[in-house]
Scaffold this active site. Structure first.
Site, PDB file in Angstrom:
ATOM      1  N   TYR A  52       0.842  -1.057   0.013  1.00  0.00           N
ATOM      2  CA  TYR A  52       0.113   0.027   0.028  1.00  0.00           C
ATOM      3  C   TYR A  52       0.918   1.317  -0.017  1.00  0.00           C
ATOM      4  O   TYR A  52       1.548   1.572   0.989  1.00  0.00           O
ATOM      5  CB  TYR A  52      -0.884  -0.065   1.275  1.00  0.00           C
ATOM      6  N   GLY A 205     -17.440   1.907  -3.398  1.00  0.00           N
ATOM      7  CA  GLY A 205     -18.062   3.255  -3.196  1.00  0.00           C
ATOM      8  C   GLY A 205     -19.618   3.420  -3.788  1.00  0.00           C
ATOM      9  O   GLY A 205     -20.131   4.398  -3.838  1.00  0.00           O
ATOM     10  N   GLY A 209     -22.483   6.860  -1.487  1.00  0.00           N
ATOM     11  CA  GLY A 209     -23.069   8.107  -1.593  1.00  0.00           C
ATOM     12  C   GLY A 209     -24.028   8.538  -2.362  1.00  0.00           C
ATOM     13  O   GLY A 209     -24.640   7.462  -2.948  1.00  0.00           O
TER      14      GLY A 209
END
Length: 326
Positions: A52, A205, A209
């Site tokens: 990462y 995601g 949202g």
């Protein structure tokens, strides 16, 4: 909030630290604040990978943990993914001969004497899983690793790995847009007494949202088939159906998505990937959401598996260190 499984005293939700690998000072500061918020709110499970940000996630975690007692946090660490200078993944190295080397660098970046759970990021089809897990087992015996895990494996590989050394956790993708583990991995994990760490809880995601036409246009493409141009509008339509259910229950879509995973069993630990303390607090509220069987059924009917367009994760496999696309 903690749940003891396989000798592990882990919080019901874990913090994924991939997004903390950005070198930008603002993101670094937010990442440290997020870790502090998580630890002070009862989340003790920090999940990361040595690849990462080419080690930046580990260095940030190491800095954030200064001043905390060692038994106040649990580090779950993946290794083996090979990263190019542009950030892309070009292969995998889980050779038994190299495991000790990867761990050594991780311990230095994290400023730790041992890792709580160590696991290969993937399995190389050209290397028997017994050899890779065996190498990690030697590190357990030496005291540098406390528990062994695996990530993104099939049921047969999980069983073989567990026969080599007890596997404490298996990390897999699990969300309303990917319920594949319910057919094979989850039953085997429960048979063997292995906990499940679920990443991708909000479907990259998709369940996080409000979707506008502009955001849909910007999201087309990438490497996740869910967002391919021919798929994204169909999947957003499904996500909006879940949004209607969430609105009626006065919660966010992501809270409902997390509550759904939590309802599937105390042996499943969803990860939240964020650098926002506010998002962590929002996610923690999902622990207080109790869904009835009827509500769970309606949630799953809102996103029928046969109507999901495209896979939620690339079908990527590795053989002899090289990527083999399925």
């Amino acid at each position: 909030m903690n749940d003891r499984k396989n000798g592990l005293d882990l919080s019901r939700i874990g913090l994924g630290c991939d997004r903390m690998s950005n070198a930008d000072d603002a993101v670094k500061g937010a990442g440290i604040a997020a870790i502090h918020t998580a630890l002070e709110s009862g989340i003790n499970h920090l999940n990361t990978g040595d690849f990462y940000g080419a080690g930046r996630s580990e260095m940030l975690i190491g800095e954030a943990l200064k001043g905390y007692k060692r038994d106040e946090y649990f580090i779950s660490l993946k290794f083996g993914a090979l990263s190019a200078p542009d950030g892309s993944m070009y292969g995998l190295d889980v050779s038994p001969h190299h495991v000790k080397n990867y761990l050594t660098y991780s311990l230095k970046r994290l400023h730790l004497d041992y890792i709580d759970l160590y696991q290969p990021a993937r399995i190389d089809l050209g290397i028997p899983v017994e050899e890779t897990i065996g190498a990690i087992s030697e590190l357990v015996q030496a005291g540098y690793v406390k528990h062994v895990g695996v990530s993104q494996v099939d049921a047969e590989t999980l069983r073989r790995a567990h026969a080599t050394h007890p596997i404490s956790l298996v990390e897999v993708e699990y969300s309303l847009f990917n319920r594949g583990i319910e057919k094979d991995i989850l039953p085997i994990a429960r048979e063997l007494g292995i906990g499940v760490v679920a990443f991708g809880a909000v479907a990259h995601g998709l369940l996080a949202g409000i979707w506008t036409d502009e955001r849909i246009r910007k999201s087309k493409g990438g490497y996740v088939p869910l967002f391919f141009e021919e798929n994204i509008e169909k999947n957003v339509a499904l996500a909006k159906k879940l949004g209607e259910i969430a609105a009626k229950k006065h919660m966010t879509v992501s809270q409902l998505a997390l509550a759904w995973i939590l309802s599937k069993g105390e042996d499943i630990i969803p990860l939240i990937g964020t650098v926002s303390p506010a998002h962590i607090q929002e996610a923690l509220q999902s622990l207080d959401i109790h869904l009835t069987e009827d509500e769970i059924k309606k949630i799953e009917e809102a996103i029928p598996e046969n109507e999901i367009a495209g896979a939620s994760f690339p079908n990527m496999q590795f053989r002899n260190g090289k990527i083999v696309l399925g």
